[in-house]
Write a protein that holds these residues in place. Structure first.
Motif, short mmCIF file in Angstrom:
data_model
loop_
_atom_site.label_atom_id
_atom_site.label_comp_id
_atom_site.label_asym_id
_atom_site.label_seq_id
_atom_site.Cartn_x
_atom_site.Cartn_y
_atom_site.Cartn_z
N LEU A 88 1.21 -1.27 0.44
CA LEU A 88 -0.31 -0.25 0.43
C LEU A 88 0.71 1.52 -0.21
O LEU A 88 0.99 2.30 -0.81
N PHE A 93 1.57 -0.58 -8.51
CA PHE A 93 1.63 -0.87 -9.93
C PHE A 93 1.36 -0.88 -10.25
O PHE A 93 0.08 -0.01 -10.96
N PHE A 95 -0.11 -2.53 -13.97
CA PHE A 95 -1.04 -3.36 -15.21
C PHE A 95 -1.03 -3.01 -16.71
O PHE A 95 -1.41 -2.22 -16.95
N ARG A 97 -3.67 -4.49 -17.81
CA ARG A 97 -5.05 -4.81 -18.60
C ARG A 97 -5.57 -3.80 -17.05
O ARG A 97 -6.49 -3.30 -16.67
N TYR A 99 -6.21 -2.85 -14.56
CA TYR A 99 -7.08 -2.98 -12.88
C TYR A 99 -7.41 -1.82 -12.54
O TYR A 99 -7.39 -1.28 -11.46
N LEU A 100 -8.31 -0.86 -12.65
CA LEU A 100 -8.36 0.18 -12.51
C LEU A 100 -10.18 -0.81 -12.17
O LEU A 100 -10.88 -1.08 -12.76
N LEU A 101 -10.62 0.71 -10.64
CA LEU A 101 -12.12 -0.26 -10.01
C LEU A 101 -13.01 -0.18 -11.42
O LEU A 101 -13.36 1.20 -10.93
N PRO A 102 -13.75 -0.97 -11.69
CA PRO A 102 -15.30 0.11 -13.03
C PRO A 102 -15.98 0.87 -12.03
O PRO A 102 -16.30 1.64 -12.38
N MET A 103 -16.27 0.73 -11.02
CA MET A 103 -17.63 1.07 -10.35
C MET A 103 -17.06 2.51 -9.64
O MET A 103 -17.96 3.65 -9.89
N LEU A 112 -8.71 6.30 -3.18
CA LEU A 112 -9.03 4.99 -2.36
C LEU A 112 -7.43 4.60 -1.39
O LEU A 112 -7.80 5.00 -0.52
N VAL A 113 -6.60 4.55 -2.25
CA VAL A 113 -5.42 4.06 -1.79
C VAL A 113 -4.25 5.32 -0.89
O VAL A 113 -3.81 4.40 0.53
N GLU A 116 -6.59 4.88 2.54
CA GLU A 116 -6.39 3.10 3.24
C GLU A 116 -5.85 3.53 3.72
O GLU A 116 -5.24 2.89 4.78
N ARG A 160 -2.31 6.36 -9.88
CA ARG A 160 -2.82 5.73 -8.76
C ARG A 160 -1.13 5.46 -8.11
O ARG A 160 -1.37 4.92 -6.79
N VAL B 186 -12.10 -7.72 -8.26
CA VAL B 186 -12.22 -6.41 -7.79
C VAL B 186 -11.59 -6.86 -6.33
O VAL B 186 -11.00 -6.03 -5.97
N LEU B 189 -8.21 -7.34 -6.64
CA LEU B 189 -7.08 -6.04 -7.08
C LEU B 189 -6.71 -4.83 -5.43
O LEU B 189 -6.15 -4.61 -5.49
N LEU B 192 -4.45 -7.22 -3.34
CA LEU B 192 -2.99 -6.35 -4.45
C LEU B 192 -2.73 -5.02 -3.95
O LEU B 192 -0.80 -4.92 -3.73
N LEU B 193 -3.54 -3.93 -3.94
CA LEU B 193 -3.20 -2.35 -3.61
C LEU B 193 -3.27 -2.68 -1.97
O LEU B 193 -2.00 -0.87 -2.27
N GLY B 194 -3.10 -3.46 -1.89
CA GLY B 194 -2.68 -3.67 0.36
C GLY B 194 -4.21 -2.65 0.86
O GLY B 194 -3.75 -2.17 1.58
N LEU B 195 -5.09 -3.40 0.59
CA LEU B 195 -6.45 -3.18 1.24
C LEU B 195 -6.33 -3.64 2.13
O LEU B 195 -6.12 -5.07 1.99
N ARG B 196 -6.32 -3.74 3.10
CA ARG B 196 -7.04 -4.55 4.43
C ARG B 196 -8.12 -5.68 3.97
O ARG B 196 -9.53 -4.50 3.86
N ARG B 199 -11.21 -4.58 5.66
CA ARG B 199 -11.75 -3.08 4.83
C ARG B 199 -12.60 -3.37 4.24
O ARG B 199 -13.61 -3.23 4.66
#
Ligand SMILES: Nc1ncnc2c1ncn2[C@@H]1O[C@H](COP(=O)(O)OP(=O)(O)OP(=O)(O)O)[C@@H](O)[C@H]1O
Ligand SMILES: [Mg+2]
Lengths: 233, 285
Positions: A88, A93, A95, A97, A99-103, A112-113, A116, A160, B186, B189, B192-196, B199
């Protein structure tokens, strides 16, 4: 730990997948050190173990044997929660493809990150605005991935990846789904990211992209070739 | 009880000769009775008609009565399929009709009295006290008999609802697992991005809660909206005023209280099946 300690230090990494038809040796005796500010490109035929190596360097997967230090910490001794924390805060990262969150919108994907990681809202807003401007997408902040082109999605993904100011960005075929011109824009962006001090390890078949790296490594059958051997290929 | 017996014999007493006799002048002084809606329709009566009633199946000692009106019998859940062919009369008329002419004292005898209490909950205490004061009398709270029926019906309902709950929980869980699997990538992913994981689980919990709340509210609203139709159908089908379905606030609250934890649990279980797998397994196609 000195300020110039390596970001990743891999020694004799091996990864074996036990399969019914017999074990698959994806990586054999791979050693690699990535210093702060490094720019490394790894190329090689399909199935030679490039993604496997990237996953180990990114603390996503664990090797069958060998040792791995991330910023001086022995990754193999860490719990999943701690590796997740490193991913985190210290690794970005990118990629093939995207790998974005589509919603989520471009803005939310980048934010988001940070949330977090516990960044206060005001700082998050400033950082997200800064990053979207950095990748040239300030005017697309409210768009969802489905409303963006491939190149734009990849730029959001790079924003991101940089969000929590990582020491290392790992990219697996980042131009694999883009046309030549768009690929070049992404390569330019990587140049800037590296010039701003972030270490980069890029796995790619794209010779133009690989050509931008300071160190070019070749991989074959789970082994990293010496840089000298690369020059010969 | 005797009123009900009378009703059975009433049909016999209402043959053509009886009607002819009813036309006689004595009809206007006949004592008044009320007949149930069912009986009024079954025998084609209307208020003002004069009928003959007898306590004897063969119509012996029949007496004339005038139909003063019609009443709706209190619906009985234990016998809602039965036709309510009944009549009500004044106590002296009933005694006169049923008294054994050979036994003079019979006319003064009372076999049973129903007592309505202001607070029905006092019935057991009242019955105990009365029984203690008059040991010869048998004092029984009237509701006891009905309660037995309701205990059986309630157990039956409980069994149905338990089976329904188990079935729908399995269905819900399957749905949530399918839904979670749709979002495998999802979840992978995010990790992988490090979300616990905590959560991501919290997110699933919130989602499960939202879906379960929406489902529970929909269920209660649907039940409330359709109960009128269900009641109307069965009231028509069995010709009764009995209320078959009633969504009370207590029932609605119980539905919500059951649905929410179930939805949250199903969501958590489904998410957990994803989250305990290695990150790369989730991302691999
Ligand atoms: N989960 C797995 N189970 C079994 N074998 C695997 C698994 N993941 C990778 N492999 C095998 O490990 C080897 C290396 O795979 P990897 O994905 O690292 O290759 P790659 O160099 O990234 O290839 P490409 O350029 O096609 O992406 C391949 O032979 C692959 O089949
Ligand atoms: Mg690969």
């Amino acid at each position: 730990m000195s300020a110039r300690a390596a970001i990743v230090e891999a020694r004799g990494l091996a990864k074996v997948y036990p399969m019914p038809a017999g074990p698959v040796e994806a990586l054999r005796e791979v050693s690699l050190t990535v210093e702060p500010g490094d720019y490394v490109a790894i190329s090689g035929p399909s199935g030679c173990g490039k993604s496997t190596l990237l996953h180990l360097l990114g603390c996503v997967d664990t090797p069958t044997s060998g040792s791995l230090l991330f910023e001086g910490r022995p990754v193999l001794a860490l719990r999943e929660e701690e590796r997740s924390r490193i991913r985190l805060r210290r690794i970005g990262f990118v990629f093939q493809r995207f790998y974005l969150l589509p919603m989520l919108t471009a803005w939310e994907n980048v934010e988001l990150v940070q949330s977090e990681a516990g960044l206060p809202a005001a700082e998050r807003r400033a950082r997200t605005r800064e990053l979207l401007t950095y990748v040239g997408l300030a005017d697309r902040a409210g768009h969802r991935p489905s409303q963006l082109s491939g190149g734009e999605m990849q730029r959001v993904a790079i924003a991101r990846a940089l969000a929590n100011r990582p020491g290392l960005v790992l990219a697996d075929e980042p131009t694999g789904e883009l046309d030549e011109e768009t690929g070049e824009q992404i390569a330019d962006l990587f140049d800037r990211v590296n010039a701003d001090g972030t270490a980069l390890v890029v796995v790619t078949h794209n010779l133009a992209l690989a050509g931008r790296a300071r160190r070019r490594l070749a991989m074959r059958s789970g082994r990293l070739a010496e840089p000298a051997a690369v020059a010969a290929t | 009880m005797s009123v009900r017996l009378l009703v059975l014999f009433l049909a016999l007493g209402l043959g053509a000769p009886a009607r002819a006799a009813a036309g006689a002048a004595s009809g206007s002084e006949a004592p008044e009775i009320l007949v149930s809606r069912g009986l009024l329709r079954e025998c084609g009566l209307s208020p003002g008609d004069v009928v003959m009633l007898s306590a004897d199946p063969h119509g012996a000692d029949a007496r004339l009565f005038r139909v003063a009106g019609v009443y709706e019998p209190v619906p009985d859940p234990a016998r809602f399929t039965a036709k309510r062919l009944e009549a009500r009369m004044h106590l002296p008329d009933l005694l006169a009709l049923t008294a054994d002419p050979g036994e003079a004292a019979a006319a003064d005898a009372v076999g049973a009295i129903n007592i309505a209490l202001k607070d029905p909950a006092d019935a057991p205490a009242f019955a105990r006290e009365l029984a203690a004061r008059a040991p010869a009398m048998s004092v029984v709270p009237a509701a006891a008999a009905d309660d037995e029926h309701f205990v059986i019906i309630e157990r039956f309902h409980l069994a149905i609802s338990v089976v329904t709950m188990i079935g729908s929980t399995a269905f819900l869980l399957a749905l949530m697992v399918i839904r979670a699997d749709e979002r495998r990538e999802v979840a992978g992913l995010l990790r992988l991005l490090g979300l616990r994981r905590r959560r991501i689980l919290a997110q699933a919990l919130l989602e499960g809660l939202a879906i379960a709340s929406a489902g529970a509210v929909f269920g209660v609203l649907f039940a409330a909206a359709t109960q009128g139709a269900v009641n109307a159908f069965f009231q028509w089908r069995y010709d009764t005023t009995l209320v078959f379905v009633r969504v009370t606030p207590a029932i609605a609250a119980r539905c919500v209280a059951l649905a929410l934890p179930l939805g949250v649990m199903a969501g958590l279980m489904a998410s957990w099946t994803l989250l305990r797998r290695p990150v790369l397994d989730l991302l691999r196609r």
